[in-house]
Design a protein around this motif. Structure first.
Motif, PDB file in Angstrom:
ATOM      1  N   ARG A  51      -1.645  -9.022  -5.343  1.00  0.00           N
ATOM      2  CA  ARG A  51      -3.001  -8.545  -5.069  1.00  0.00           C
ATOM      3  C   ARG A  51      -3.067  -7.680  -3.809  1.00  0.00           C
ATOM      4  O   ARG A  51      -4.134  -7.306  -3.365  1.00  0.00           O
ATOM      5  N   GLN A  52      -1.899  -7.394  -3.212  1.00  0.00           N
ATOM      6  CA  GLN A  52      -1.789  -6.496  -2.063  1.00  0.00           C
ATOM      7  C   GLN A  52      -2.527  -7.004  -0.825  1.00  0.00           C
ATOM      8  O   GLN A  52      -3.061  -6.236  -0.031  1.00  0.00           O
ATOM      9  N   PHE A  53      -2.543  -8.332  -0.647  1.00  0.00           N
ATOM     10  CA  PHE A  53      -3.060  -8.893   0.591  1.00  0.00           C
ATOM     11  C   PHE A  53      -1.941  -9.096   1.601  1.00  0.00           C
ATOM     12  O   PHE A  53      -2.183  -9.065   2.807  1.00  0.00           O
ATOM     13  N   VAL A  54      -0.721  -9.332   1.139  1.00  0.00           N
ATOM     14  CA  VAL A  54       0.443  -9.432   2.023  1.00  0.00           C
ATOM     15  C   VAL A  54       1.584  -8.665   1.385  1.00  0.00           C
ATOM     16  O   VAL A  54       1.559  -8.346   0.198  1.00  0.00           O
ATOM     17  N   ARG A  55       2.594  -8.370   2.187  1.00  0.00           N
ATOM     18  CA  ARG A  55       3.824  -7.792   1.662  1.00  0.00           C
ATOM     19  C   ARG A  55       5.009  -8.388   2.395  1.00  0.00           C
ATOM     20  O   ARG A  55       4.889  -8.874   3.518  1.00  0.00           O
ATOM     21  N   ARG A  56       6.152  -8.379   1.731  1.00  0.00           N
ATOM     22  CA  ARG A  56       7.385  -8.838   2.349  1.00  0.00           C
ATOM     23  C   ARG A  56       8.025  -7.676   3.095  1.00  0.00           C
ATOM     24  O   ARG A  56       8.062  -6.560   2.586  1.00  0.00           O
ATOM     25  N   LEU A  57       8.551  -7.946   4.282  1.00  0.00           N
ATOM     26  CA  LEU A  57       9.243  -6.926   5.053  1.00  0.00           C
ATOM     27  C   LEU A  57      10.719  -6.961   4.694  1.00  0.00           C
ATOM     28  O   LEU A  57      11.345  -8.016   4.754  1.00  0.00           O
ATOM     29  N   GLU A  65       3.851  -9.664   6.091  1.00  0.00           N
ATOM     30  CA  GLU A  65       2.845  -8.906   6.835  1.00  0.00           C
ATOM     31  C   GLU A  65       1.525  -9.005   6.093  1.00  0.00           C
ATOM     32  O   GLU A  65       1.475  -8.794   4.878  1.00  0.00           O
ATOM     33  N   VAL A  66       0.470  -9.359   6.804  1.00  0.00           N
ATOM     34  CA  VAL A  66      -0.864  -9.387   6.208  1.00  0.00           C
ATOM     35  C   VAL A  66      -1.416  -7.971   6.212  1.00  0.00           C
ATOM     36  O   VAL A  66      -1.470  -7.315   7.246  1.00  0.00           O
ATOM     37  N   LEU A  67      -1.821  -7.495   5.035  1.00  0.00           N
ATOM     38  CA  LEU A  67      -2.272  -6.118   4.884  1.00  0.00           C
ATOM     39  C   LEU A  67      -3.785  -5.964   4.959  1.00  0.00           C
ATOM     40  O   LEU A  67      -4.283  -4.972   5.479  1.00  0.00           O
ATOM     41  N   ARG A  68      -4.515  -6.907   4.418  1.00  0.00           N
ATOM     42  CA  ARG A  68      -5.971  -6.766   4.409  1.00  0.00           C
ATOM     43  C   ARG A  68      -6.613  -8.120   4.153  1.00  0.00           C
ATOM     44  O   ARG A  68      -5.981  -9.043   3.651  1.00  0.00           O
ATOM     45  N   ARG A  69      -7.887  -8.224   4.503  1.00  0.00           N
ATOM     46  CA  ARG A  69      -8.640  -9.442   4.263  1.00  0.00           C
ATOM     47  C   ARG A  69      -9.347  -9.350   2.915  1.00  0.00           C
ATOM     48  O   ARG A  69      -9.497  -8.254   2.351  1.00  0.00           O
ATOM     49  N   PRO A  70      -9.792 -10.469   2.369  1.00  0.00           N
ATOM     50  CA  PRO A  70     -10.554 -10.414   1.120  1.00  0.00           C
ATOM     51  C   PRO A  70     -11.761  -9.497   1.247  1.00  0.00           C
ATOM     52  O   PRO A  70     -12.486  -9.522   2.239  1.00  0.00           O
ATOM     53  N   GLY A  71     -11.942  -8.632   0.265  1.00  0.00           N
ATOM     54  CA  GLY A  71     -13.055  -7.710   0.271  1.00  0.00           C
ATOM     55  C   GLY A  71     -12.718  -6.330   0.782  1.00  0.00           C
ATOM     56  O   GLY A  71     -13.466  -5.385   0.538  1.00  0.00           O
ATOM     57  N   GLN A  72     -11.600  -6.165   1.493  1.00  0.00           N
ATOM     58  CA  GLN A  72     -11.199  -4.833   1.944  1.00  0.00           C
ATOM     59  C   GLN A  72     -10.676  -4.042   0.748  1.00  0.00           C
ATOM     60  O   GLN A  72      -9.939  -4.563  -0.079  1.00  0.00           O
ATOM     61  N   PRO A  73     -10.998  -2.749   0.669  1.00  0.00           N
ATOM     62  CA  PRO A  73     -10.536  -1.940  -0.456  1.00  0.00           C
ATOM     63  C   PRO A  73      -9.110  -1.489  -0.272  1.00  0.00           C
ATOM     64  O   PRO A  73      -8.539  -1.611   0.804  1.00  0.00           O
ATOM     65  N   VAL A  74      -8.509  -0.965  -1.350  1.00  0.00           N
ATOM     66  CA  VAL A  74      -7.225  -0.285  -1.271  1.00  0.00           C
ATOM     67  C   VAL A  74      -7.460   1.170  -1.637  1.00  0.00           C
ATOM     68  O   VAL A  74      -8.411   1.513  -2.336  1.00  0.00           O
ATOM     69  N   VAL A  75      -6.601   2.061  -1.119  1.00  0.00           N
ATOM     70  CA  VAL A  75      -6.747   3.473  -1.407  1.00  0.00           C
ATOM     71  C   VAL A  75      -5.500   3.971  -2.088  1.00  0.00           C
ATOM     72  O   VAL A  75      -4.436   3.369  -2.013  1.00  0.00           O
ATOM     73  N   GLU A  76      -5.617   5.116  -2.770  1.00  0.00           N
ATOM     74  CA  GLU A  76      -4.504   5.675  -3.522  1.00  0.00           C
ATOM     75  C   GLU A  76      -3.416   6.146  -2.564  1.00  0.00           C
ATOM     76  O   GLU A  76      -3.668   6.875  -1.601  1.00  0.00           O
ATOM     77  N   ALA A  78       0.201   8.036  -1.330  1.00  0.00           N
ATOM     78  CA  ALA A  78       0.680   9.404  -1.484  1.00  0.00           C
ATOM     79  C   ALA A  78       1.638   9.546  -2.644  1.00  0.00           C
ATOM     80  O   ALA A  78       1.759  10.604  -3.243  1.00  0.00           O
ATOM     81  N   MET A  79       2.368   8.455  -3.020  1.00  0.00           N
ATOM     82  CA  MET A  79       3.346   8.523  -4.086  1.00  0.00           C
ATOM     83  C   MET A  79       2.790   7.958  -5.383  1.00  0.00           C
ATOM     84  O   MET A  79       3.520   7.673  -6.313  1.00  0.00           O
ATOM     85  N   GLY A  80       1.481   7.774  -5.457  1.00  0.00           N
ATOM     86  CA  GLY A  80       0.887   7.181  -6.643  1.00  0.00           C
ATOM     87  C   GLY A  80       0.848   5.675  -6.492  1.00  0.00           C
ATOM     88  O   GLY A  80       1.507   5.085  -5.659  1.00  0.00           O
ATOM     89  N   GLY A  81       0.063   5.002  -7.347  1.00  0.00           N
ATOM     90  CA  GLY A  81      -0.070   3.560  -7.227  1.00  0.00           C
ATOM     91  C   GLY A  81      -1.020   3.226  -6.105  1.00  0.00           C
ATOM     92  O   GLY A  81      -1.625   4.085  -5.481  1.00  0.00           O
ATOM     93  N   GLN A  82      -1.137   1.937  -5.820  1.00  0.00           N
ATOM     94  CA  GLN A  82      -2.096   1.492  -4.821  1.00  0.00           C
ATOM     95  C   GLN A  82      -1.396   1.193  -3.510  1.00  0.00           C
ATOM     96  O   GLN A  82      -0.325   0.605  -3.472  1.00  0.00           O
ATOM     97  N   ALA A  83      -2.014   1.584  -2.433  1.00  0.00           N
ATOM     98  CA  ALA A  83      -1.505   1.281  -1.098  1.00  0.00           C
ATOM     99  C   ALA A  83      -2.610   0.616  -0.317  1.00  0.00           C
ATOM    100  O   ALA A  83      -3.781   0.935  -0.486  1.00  0.00           O
ATOM    101  N   PRO A  84      -2.289  -0.354   0.541  1.00  0.00           N
ATOM    102  CA  PRO A  84      -3.335  -1.031   1.296  1.00  0.00           C
ATOM    103  C   PRO A  84      -3.967  -0.110   2.319  1.00  0.00           C
ATOM    104  O   PRO A  84      -3.348   0.824   2.801  1.00  0.00           O
ATOM    105  N   VAL A  85      -5.237  -0.406   2.632  1.00  0.00           N
ATOM    106  CA  VAL A  85      -5.932   0.371   3.641  1.00  0.00           C
ATOM    107  C   VAL A  85      -5.223   0.290   4.974  1.00  0.00           C
ATOM    108  O   VAL A  85      -5.095   1.258   5.688  1.00  0.00           O
ATOM    109  N   SER A  86      -4.738  -0.887   5.340  1.00  0.00           N
ATOM    110  CA  SER A  86      -4.211  -1.099   6.684  1.00  0.00           C
ATOM    111  C   SER A  86      -2.792  -1.602   6.640  1.00  0.00           C
ATOM    112  O   SER A  86      -2.455  -2.430   5.822  1.00  0.00           O
TER     113      SER A  86
END
Length: 235
Positions: A51-57, A65-76, A78-86
């Protein structure tokens, strides 16, 4: 939408990262969420990754690494697919311009030189060696404070992602809380890397490998020298 357990785990991981700079182990997550097995923790982590809330380094043990909190959006991305806002833990993003700015390539990270003071046991205690060489470490692995490095010997912390031959990056500290991974100096002669606990007036040093038994010492015999801040591994 996250389940209550997924949300609870996300909050716990973020709090530990903010406090220590080190991801909690799966054993610590299991205890914090009062789960019966680590397999449940694995499923919750996988759900947060999907769900793109965390990622493995990559190339780092037990590193999340925590990427975003519940309710934060994701943006497209540069290489396609979804990337976290932060890319920073739970950073607030106020508009799309700030979001895209955070997706730019990160600057080159400068290395920091810290003392390499020898070996430390991740099994039975061994003598602490004081070689006082220097080790270059990426600055992102170190938070504030004074640090030193020790090379891990043994396999008693494998379930915490700490392997024989790893370089443990230690932030100097004289006190610890229950569940911290610490460098404990025993009788001023032998050092070991273990989970720290107190039990009925004693100090209990727990391994992260069922093949090893916890070690109990009188408080007068144990001196905390630091807490684990990060790991380096050579391949």
């Amino acid at each position: 939408m996250l389940t209550s357990k997924q949300h609870e785990l996300l909050v716990f991981i973020d709090a530990r990262l903010r406090e220590t700079g080190v991801s909690p182990s799966f054993e610590e997550m299991k205890e914090a969420l009062q789960l019966k097995s680590k397999s449940g923790v694995h499923r919750l982590v996988e759900a947060l990754v999907e769900r793109q809330f965390v990622r493995r380094l990559p190339n780092r043990a037990r590193a999340l690494e925590v990427l975003r909190r519940p309710g934060q959006p994701v943006v497209e991305g540069a290489m396609g697919g979804q990337a976290p806002v932060s890319r920073t833990p739970l950073a607030d993003v106020t508009d799309m311009g700030a979001a895209r700015a955070r997706l730019r390539p990160e600057p080159v990270v400068r290395a920091r030189s810290i003392p390499f003071v020898g070996r430390i046991a991740a099994g039975l205690p061994i003598e602490a060696v004081e070689d006082q060489e220097m080790l270059d470490v990426p600055g992102t692995l170190l938070g504030p404070g004074d640090h030193f490095a020790l090379q891990v010997v043994g396999d008693s912390m494998v379930d915490a992602g700490i392997l024989d031959g790893d370089f443990a990056l230690i932030r100097r500290a004289e006190e610890a809380r229950a569940g911290d991974i610490v460098v404990a100096l025993i009788d001023e002669q032998e050092a070991t890397l273990k989970y720290f606990h107190r039990e009925k007036g004693m100090i209990r040093l727990d391994p992260a490998n069922p093949a090893y038994q916890p070690q109990l010492y009188l408080p007068s015999r144990v001196r905390i020298q630091g807490k684990l801040a990060g790991l380096l591994r050579r391949y």
